[in-house]
Design a protein around this motif. Sequence first.
Motif, short mmCIF file in Angstrom:
data_model
loop_
_atom_site.label_atom_id
_atom_site.label_comp_id
_atom_site.label_asym_id
_atom_site.label_seq_id
_atom_site.Cartn_x
_atom_site.Cartn_y
_atom_site.Cartn_z
N PRO A 127 0.83 -1.22 0.00
CA PRO A 127 0.00 0.00 0.00
C PRO A 127 0.86 1.27 0.00
CG PRO A 127 -0.72 -1.54 1.69
CD PRO A 127 0.57 -2.06 1.17
N THR A 128 0.31 2.35 -0.49
CA THR A 128 1.02 3.63 -0.61
C THR A 128 1.62 4.06 0.73
OG1 THR A 128 -0.48 4.26 -2.34
CG2 THR A 128 0.75 6.05 -1.31
N GLY A 129 2.87 4.44 0.69
CA GLY A 129 3.55 4.97 1.88
C GLY A 129 4.01 3.90 2.85
N LYS A 130 3.82 2.63 2.52
CA LYS A 130 4.21 1.56 3.44
C LYS A 130 5.59 0.99 3.07
CE LYS A 130 0.36 1.65 5.76
NZ LYS A 130 0.37 2.31 7.09
N HIS A 131 6.21 0.39 4.06
CA HIS A 131 7.53 -0.22 3.88
C HIS A 131 7.33 -1.73 3.72
CE1 HIS A 131 12.02 0.22 4.96
NE2 HIS A 131 11.86 -0.98 4.45
N GLY A 132 7.45 -2.20 2.51
CA GLY A 132 7.26 -3.63 2.23
C GLY A 132 8.60 -4.34 2.19
N ILE A 133 8.63 -5.49 2.83
CA ILE A 133 9.88 -6.27 2.84
C ILE A 133 9.64 -7.56 2.04
CG2 ILE A 133 11.39 -7.66 4.31
CD1 ILE A 133 12.07 -5.02 5.22
N LEU A 134 10.57 -7.84 1.15
CA LEU A 134 10.52 -9.10 0.42
C LEU A 134 11.70 -9.95 0.87
CD1 LEU A 134 9.33 -10.89 -1.86
CD2 LEU A 134 10.82 -9.67 -3.45
N MET A 135 11.38 -11.08 1.49
CA MET A 135 12.44 -11.94 2.01
C MET A 135 12.59 -13.18 1.14
SD MET A 135 12.02 -11.77 6.09
CE MET A 135 13.60 -12.54 6.28
N GLY A 136 13.71 -13.80 1.27
CA GLY A 136 13.94 -15.03 0.51
C GLY A 136 15.41 -15.38 0.57
N LEU A 171 11.53 -3.12 10.39
CA LEU A 171 11.11 -2.10 9.42
C LEU A 171 9.78 -2.39 8.72
CD1 LEU A 171 14.62 -1.62 7.74
CD2 LEU A 171 13.46 0.10 9.13
N ALA A 172 9.37 -3.64 8.66
CA ALA A 172 8.27 -3.98 7.74
C ALA A 172 6.90 -3.50 8.23
CB ALA A 172 8.24 -5.47 7.53
N ASP A 173 6.16 -2.88 7.32
CA ASP A 173 4.73 -2.69 7.53
C ASP A 173 4.01 -3.92 6.98
OD1 ASP A 173 4.83 -0.05 8.58
OD2 ASP A 173 5.28 0.68 6.56
N ILE A 174 4.63 -4.46 5.95
CA ILE A 174 4.05 -5.63 5.30
C ILE A 174 5.24 -6.46 4.79
CG2 ILE A 174 3.77 -4.36 3.10
CD1 ILE A 174 1.22 -5.98 2.64
N ALA A 175 5.16 -7.77 4.95
CA ALA A 175 6.31 -8.59 4.56
C ALA A 175 5.87 -9.78 3.71
CB ALA A 175 7.03 -9.09 5.81
N PHE A 176 6.72 -10.13 2.77
CA PHE A 176 6.45 -11.25 1.87
C PHE A 176 7.65 -12.18 1.87
CE2 PHE A 176 4.36 -7.45 0.29
CZ PHE A 176 3.05 -7.87 0.14
N LEU A 177 7.36 -13.45 1.58
CA LEU A 177 8.44 -14.42 1.47
C LEU A 177 8.43 -15.01 0.06
CD1 LEU A 177 10.63 -16.22 2.87
CD2 LEU A 177 8.79 -17.87 3.28
N LEU A 178 9.59 -14.95 -0.57
CA LEU A 178 9.75 -15.58 -1.89
C LEU A 178 10.43 -16.93 -1.68
CD1 LEU A 178 9.75 -15.56 -5.02
CD2 LEU A 178 11.89 -14.28 -4.93
N ALA A 179 9.68 -17.99 -1.94
CA ALA A 179 10.26 -19.34 -1.78
C ALA A 179 9.67 -20.24 -2.86
CB ALA A 179 9.94 -19.88 -0.39
N ASP A 180 10.50 -21.08 -3.42
CA ASP A 180 10.09 -22.02 -4.47
C ASP A 180 9.35 -21.32 -5.62
OD1 ASP A 180 11.12 -24.06 -2.87
OD2 ASP A 180 9.23 -24.20 -1.76
N GLY A 181 9.79 -20.14 -5.95
CA GLY A 181 9.23 -19.41 -7.09
C GLY A 181 7.89 -18.76 -6.83
N LYS A 182 7.44 -18.74 -5.58
CA LYS A 182 6.14 -18.13 -5.25
C LYS A 182 6.33 -17.09 -4.14
CE LYS A 182 3.84 -20.64 -8.10
NZ LYS A 182 3.71 -19.96 -9.36
N VAL A 183 5.52 -16.02 -4.21
CA VAL A 183 5.56 -15.00 -3.15
C VAL A 183 4.34 -15.19 -2.25
CG1 VAL A 183 5.46 -12.53 -2.66
CG2 VAL A 183 6.82 -13.35 -4.58
N GLU A 184 4.61 -15.34 -0.95
CA GLU A 184 3.52 -15.49 0.03
C GLU A 184 3.64 -14.38 1.05
OE1 GLU A 184 1.32 -17.94 -0.07
OE2 GLU A 184 2.28 -19.23 -1.59
N ARG A 185 2.50 -13.89 1.53
CA ARG A 185 2.52 -12.88 2.60
C ARG A 185 2.91 -13.57 3.90
NH1 ARG A 185 -1.67 -8.12 4.07
NH2 ARG A 185 -0.41 -7.36 5.79
N MET A 186 3.76 -12.88 4.67
CA MET A 186 4.22 -13.47 5.95
C MET A 186 3.34 -13.00 7.10
SD MET A 186 8.31 -13.05 5.48
CE MET A 186 8.81 -13.76 7.03
#
Lengths: 266, 212
Positions: free
Chosen positions: B24-33, B197-212
Amino acid sequence: MPITASKTSDRVFLAGLTVIGALYLFLILAMLLADASFTTPWRMWEALGSPEIRYSIKLSLISCSITALISIWFAVPIGYIMSRFEFPGKPVIDAILDIPIVLPPLVVGLSLLILFQTRVGKWIEDYIAVTYEIPSVILAQFSVACAFSVRTMRGTFEHISPRGEQVAMTLGCSRAQAFWRIALPEARRGMLTAATLAWARSLGEFGPILVFSGATRFKTEVLPTTVFLELSVGRLESAVAVSLLMVIAAAIVLMIVRIFGAPKTI
Amino acid sequence: MIAIKDLSVRAGAFRLDGIGFEIPTGKHGILMGKTGSGKTTILEALCGLREPIAGRISFMNKDVTHLPPALRGVGYVPQDRALFQTMSVFENIGFALELRGVPQAKIDSRVHELAGWLGIENLLHRSTRGLSGGEGQRIALARALAAKPDVLVFDEPLSALDEDTRAEICDLLARVREHSNATILHVTHSKSEASRLADIAFLLADGKVERM
């Protein structure tokens, strides 16, 4: 199996390396010393005073400088493309770019001579005389020297991370702007190395020039041609004087490359 | 808002398909993997540095999938910082503004504002060589922020720093989040960075992105 390492075996190994290295170093220095001891500075100066040799010095300096400049103009874009992009047929183009380096020099000259006997070559000759004229000297030098410049520029760009250009593009640069503003300034030492190497390579070029330009005094005579002509008429002293001049020029070029040049590109 | 939908992207023999997430606008998104999972490939597609095979990328509801990087309005801080070696620190920070034809007085003012805020005023007229990791990171951050982009992209910004500097820069990134309205995608494999830091975080694993 028992461990055989000892200080003695280390010493023998290092001594072996040193002896082999020293032998080659000795050969290089012995050649140069033999040249230098063959003549005196005064006699060398006298030989260099002849109008024919002065002409060949002048033509060599001018043609090598023009060749170095043209080589850079070709080597920078080719080196950049080869280092930054993947495309079909790249290995083939890579091999073609190395052909002038591995081709026997006389064959380069012969190929140029034949090229200018074709319809395209003759059409060019209708507008500008090339074969056995001064442009043929530059073209013969360029054909080989540019390949060395391309190799140097490719190595230079491969040592510069593309990340800087990518950041520049996200900041508002087009690809061309990123090249001019980021990659090219960072490649300036490599460019100096490439130009200097092209200059030095051109200075020593003989085979292609002999075949494609001939060895006409006051016309297409460059320094290696002078050495050949002076030797062929038995004036060894003049040949050595010109050779020493080329040794000095090569030493200056080596110093420039070592001091200002890009690391690890040659 | 950063929105990625059904994205397919390739890097050599490596390929990702059906990637999708929203920040979302203005949020700090983290993509982990894990290393090699394709985080940087997604990030490069987002910046316009890698052409997607399929899918859609949009910023603030504007489709940017096929826009060149220059027109996306992204502030990119790569892992190795990639400071411009032939420019001074000042020129690095002011580069995006200079490209936009901003008058010199305004460039000066913005560069000094950012330098003051990031604590690098004393470095402005230095070359970029011989800087510490933390200094380099601050400069890269200032350079990315200069043109006030809508989207900020950080590629493992803390990975090459020592522990003390990491904490400092982590605080700084939190302040960036507070002071700028930019939407942030931050790629990392550090759980502590994500939780800090994360407002919202995702995990990239096995070629798919899932919300954490």
